[in-house]
Motif scaffolding. Structure first.
Motif, PDB file in Angstrom:
ATOM      1  N   GLU A 105       5.496  71.227  45.140  1.00 40.47           N
ATOM      2  CA  GLU A 105       6.824  70.738  45.482  1.00 40.47           C
ATOM      3  C   GLU A 105       6.977  70.728  47.007  1.00 40.47           C
ATOM      4  O   GLU A 105       7.684  71.533  47.605  1.00 40.47           O
ATOM      5  CB  GLU A 105       7.897  71.623  44.837  1.00 40.47           C
ATOM      6  CG  GLU A 105       7.928  71.546  43.336  1.00 40.47           C
ATOM      7  CD  GLU A 105       8.419  70.186  42.853  1.00 40.47           C
ATOM      8  OE1 GLU A 105       9.186  69.532  43.584  1.00 40.47           O
ATOM      9  OE2 GLU A 105       8.013  69.778  41.757  1.00 40.47           O
ATOM     10  N   ALA A 108      10.518  70.096  48.663  1.00 39.77           N
ATOM     11  CA  ALA A 108      11.356  71.292  48.595  1.00 39.77           C
ATOM     12  C   ALA A 108      10.891  72.326  49.616  1.00 39.77           C
ATOM     13  O   ALA A 108      11.708  72.998  50.251  1.00 39.77           O
ATOM     14  CB  ALA A 108      11.331  71.883  47.188  1.00 39.77           C
ATOM     15  N   ARG A 350      16.906  62.442  38.019  1.00 42.48           N
ATOM     16  CA  ARG A 350      16.259  63.320  38.999  1.00 42.48           C
ATOM     17  C   ARG A 350      17.223  63.659  40.135  1.00 42.48           C
ATOM     18  O   ARG A 350      17.235  64.788  40.648  1.00 42.48           O
ATOM     19  CB  ARG A 350      15.005  62.664  39.556  1.00 42.48           C
ATOM     20  CG  ARG A 350      14.225  63.554  40.533  1.00 42.48           C
ATOM     21  CD  ARG A 350      12.907  62.900  40.907  1.00 42.48           C
ATOM     22  NE  ARG A 350      12.115  63.779  41.761  1.00 42.48           N
ATOM     23  CZ  ARG A 350      12.160  63.758  43.106  1.00 42.48           C
ATOM     24  NH1 ARG A 350      12.985  62.915  43.719  1.00 42.48           N
ATOM     25  NH2 ARG A 350      11.404  64.560  43.818  1.00 42.48           N
ATOM     26  N   LYS A 351      18.052  62.699  40.537  1.00 37.92           N
ATOM     27  CA  LYS A 351      19.035  62.959  41.584  1.00 37.92           C
ATOM     28  C   LYS A 351      20.030  64.026  41.140  1.00 37.92           C
ATOM     29  O   LYS A 351      20.376  64.932  41.905  1.00 37.92           O
ATOM     30  CB  LYS A 351      19.762  61.660  41.944  1.00 37.92           C
ATOM     31  CG  LYS A 351      20.743  61.800  43.086  1.00 37.92           C
ATOM     32  CD  LYS A 351      21.392  60.469  43.428  1.00 37.92           C
ATOM     33  CE  LYS A 351      22.394  60.616  44.572  1.00 37.92           C
ATOM     34  NZ  LYS A 351      23.032  59.310  44.907  1.00 37.92           N
ATOM     35  N   ARG A 354      18.154  67.383  41.226  1.00 40.60           N
ATOM     36  CA  ARG A 354      17.926  67.914  42.568  1.00 40.60           C
ATOM     37  C   ARG A 354      19.223  68.354  43.247  1.00 40.60           C
ATOM     38  O   ARG A 354      19.210  69.202  44.135  1.00 40.60           O
ATOM     39  CB  ARG A 354      17.195  66.881  43.419  1.00 40.60           C
ATOM     40  CG  ARG A 354      15.709  66.718  43.034  1.00 40.60           C
ATOM     41  CD  ARG A 354      14.962  68.013  43.215  1.00 40.60           C
ATOM     42  NE  ARG A 354      13.569  67.956  42.827  1.00 40.60           N
ATOM     43  CZ  ARG A 354      12.559  67.745  43.686  1.00 40.60           C
ATOM     44  NH1 ARG A 354      12.801  67.535  44.962  1.00 40.60           N
ATOM     45  NH2 ARG A 354      11.323  67.734  43.255  1.00 40.60           N
ATOM     46  N   PRO A 358      17.231  72.144  44.292  1.00 40.30           N
ATOM     47  CA  PRO A 358      16.362  71.347  45.167  1.00 40.30           C
ATOM     48  C   PRO A 358      14.912  71.292  44.707  1.00 40.30           C
ATOM     49  O   PRO A 358      14.194  70.358  45.059  1.00 40.30           O
ATOM     50  CB  PRO A 358      16.481  72.061  46.520  1.00 40.30           C
ATOM     51  CG  PRO A 358      17.789  72.762  46.476  1.00 40.30           C
ATOM     52  CD  PRO A 358      17.976  73.170  45.043  1.00 40.30           C
ATOM     53  N   ARG A 361      12.594  69.788  38.559  1.00 41.57           N
ATOM     54  CA  ARG A 361      11.485  68.883  38.285  1.00 41.57           C
ATOM     55  C   ARG A 361      11.837  67.939  37.147  1.00 41.57           C
ATOM     56  O   ARG A 361      12.375  68.341  36.123  1.00 41.57           O
ATOM     57  CB  ARG A 361      10.238  69.692  37.930  1.00 41.57           C
ATOM     58  CG  ARG A 361      10.058  70.791  38.917  1.00 41.57           C
ATOM     59  CD  ARG A 361       8.770  71.416  39.087  1.00 41.57           C
ATOM     60  NE  ARG A 361       7.582  70.721  38.846  1.00 41.57           N
ATOM     61  CZ  ARG A 361       6.439  71.385  38.587  1.00 41.57           C
ATOM     62  NH1 ARG A 361       6.455  72.687  38.495  1.00 41.57           N
ATOM     63  NH2 ARG A 361       5.330  70.726  38.427  1.00 41.57           N
TER      64      ARG A 361
END
Length: 466
Positions: A105, A108, A350-351, A354, A358, A361
């Motif tokens: 990641e 992140a 996904r937005k 996150r 943050p 997945r």
């Protein structure tokens, strides 16, 4: 706003309870026993401070044992529940970034390094040292092509419906058994196999808390194509001229705008329960291009300025007024629009993910046949693999039930230039008669299969062992 478990907004008593839980786990599990590598500090009279120190020790221990998802969880909790300028905050944020790197990641990780590098470290020599390390690491990552180191730790996830979880009293033993066989993540299916069943956020949240304490991540499964666990409205359902006499389907259209609102609610429920990621299941039946709802077809026609009916494009042309457009070209435009719209839906999920976490997945399950026959996969399942990979920013799980799986995964990795965000799904059987802990102990050989790539063990319904 979605609040994750154990944040600074929750009572101090929760932190004390966390310390007690960690102590209990340390007592019953050698892997969580105190280590000389963990930072030590005298015990304080403040229960909240003691809980924070215990949490930081467990985070360092998990990192040293290469249990990076667990380390990230513990460091994240410490950072989120510690006031700015507090001792060891810079240390925890640095190691949080390092944990994210080991998990692949990188965005992140970079985000944590940037926060650390731009923070106020005046008068704190330890914070200044970590600040300089963060600046150096940001420079190193910028010099790596694609921003991603080539070594990423293998991850293994095990899927299971909520209805097949062991009794609460057996959770700790089962989670420890999963760790011993190399599983890093549990994939929960809250909807099970029947609609409106097992959608119990309290059960999911309780299990997530137990899994996090044991050092495992938890993802939630979501089937946009079948809508299990959701109360479906008639206008959301697909229609098709190729399937039934009345043209109606039992399954929803993922591109219907109102159905997408219901999907957002489902995702929010999983995030509030503390899930670390979401898996979007692949469509089971062929015929994606033949399915439509009035809502999605109207959006397609508007997007291209077309005056056209579903019957003209997808139905029998006999007795139907001919289109003024080329039928075949318009059909493939429709196929491409549907596939891209599905990738856009995935990107939106996904937005949401996150924004709550943050490092959250998103995984998208696809058919192995799409890798070898992309045009068929595009038309029958709505899977444009490159667009899904790039547009959604998620990780792709290639599902296959034969020995060609590793070869297909390697083929696709060459197409996209990386294997970091790719998984191979392997079917396994979760038994109904054998105790789950006993069955789990026999999974070691299975988790070692498939080379060094990420592996998702998907459950299937029979009553025998894999």
């Amino acid at each position: 706003m979605v609040f994750l478990p154990f944040t600074s907004r929750q009572p101090l008593m929760r932190r004390a309870a966390l310390a007690l839980s960690l102590a209990l786990l340390c007592a019953c599990n050698p892997r969580l026993a105190p280590s000389s590598s963990a930072p030590l500090e005298p015990i304080h009279d403040d229960p909240a401070r003691d809980a924070q120190l215990s949490l930081l020790r467990e985070a360092h221990r998990a990192f040293a044992q290469e249990r990076y998802p667990a380390a990230a969880l513990f460091f994240r909790r410490f950072v989120d529940s510690t006031a700015a300028g507090a001792p060891q905050l810079a240390e925890a944020r640095w190691w949080l970034g390092r944990s994210y790197e080991q998990m692949g990641e990188y965005r992140a990780a970079i985000a944590e390094y940037r926060v650390l590098a731009t923070g106020d470290a005046a008068g704190d020599s330890q914070a200044q040292r970590y600040q300089q390390q963060a600046l150096d690491r940001l420079d190193q990552l910028r010099q790596i092509p694609g921003g991603s180191p080539v070594t990423v730790t293998r991850q293994v996830a095990l899927g299971i419906p909520v209805s097949q979880l062991p009794p609460v009293s057996a959770w700790v033993a089962w989670l420890q058994a999963l760790l011993k066989v190399g599983v890093t993540t549990v994939l929960l299916d809250p909807a099970g196999s029947d609609r409106d069943n097992d959608r119990n956020p309290e059960t999911v949240q309780a299990f997530v808390g137990a899994a996090h304490l044991a050092g495992l991540s938890v993802w939630g499964a979501l089937d946009l194509h079948q809508g299990r666990g959701l109360s479906l409205r008639p206008e959301w359902l697909n229609r098709s001229f190729a399937k039934t006499a009345d043209g109606l389907s039992r399954f929803p259209d993922p591109l219907h705008p109102d159905y997408q609102i219901a999907i957002e609610d489902w995702v929010t429920m999983l995030l509030r329960a503390g899930c670390d990621g979401i898996l979007l299941r692949a469509r089971e039946a062929q015929g994606y291009a033949q399915d439509f709802s009035d809502g999605s077809f109207q959006r397609f026609a508007s997007a291209f300025g077309l005056t056209i009916t579903p019957q003209q494009l997808l139905g029998d042309s006999v007795g139907v007024e001919a289109m003024v457009y080329d039928r075949e070209a318009t059909y493939w435009r429709w196929v491409g629009w549907k596939a891209r719209s599905y990738a856009t839906v995935a990107a939106h999920i996904r937005k949401l993910l996150r924004s709550a976490n943050p490092a959250g997945r998103l995984l998208i399950e696809v058919h192995g046949s799409t890798v070898s026959e992309p045009l068929i996969g595009l038309e029958q399942y709505g899977e444009d693999l490159n667009d899904l990979f790039q547009r959604s920013g998620g990780e792709l799980v290639v599902r296959t039930e034969d020995s060609k799986g590793p070869a297909l995964l390697e083929q696709f990795a060459q197409q996209v230039g990386s294997s970091d965000r790719l998984w191979l799904a392997r079917p396994v059987t979760v038994p109904d008669t054998i105790p789950l802990v006993e069955w789990t102990e026999g999974l070691r050989a299975v988790t070692l299969e498939g080379g060094g790539g990420n592996l998702l063990l998907q459950p299937r319904s029979t009553d025998s062992l894999p």
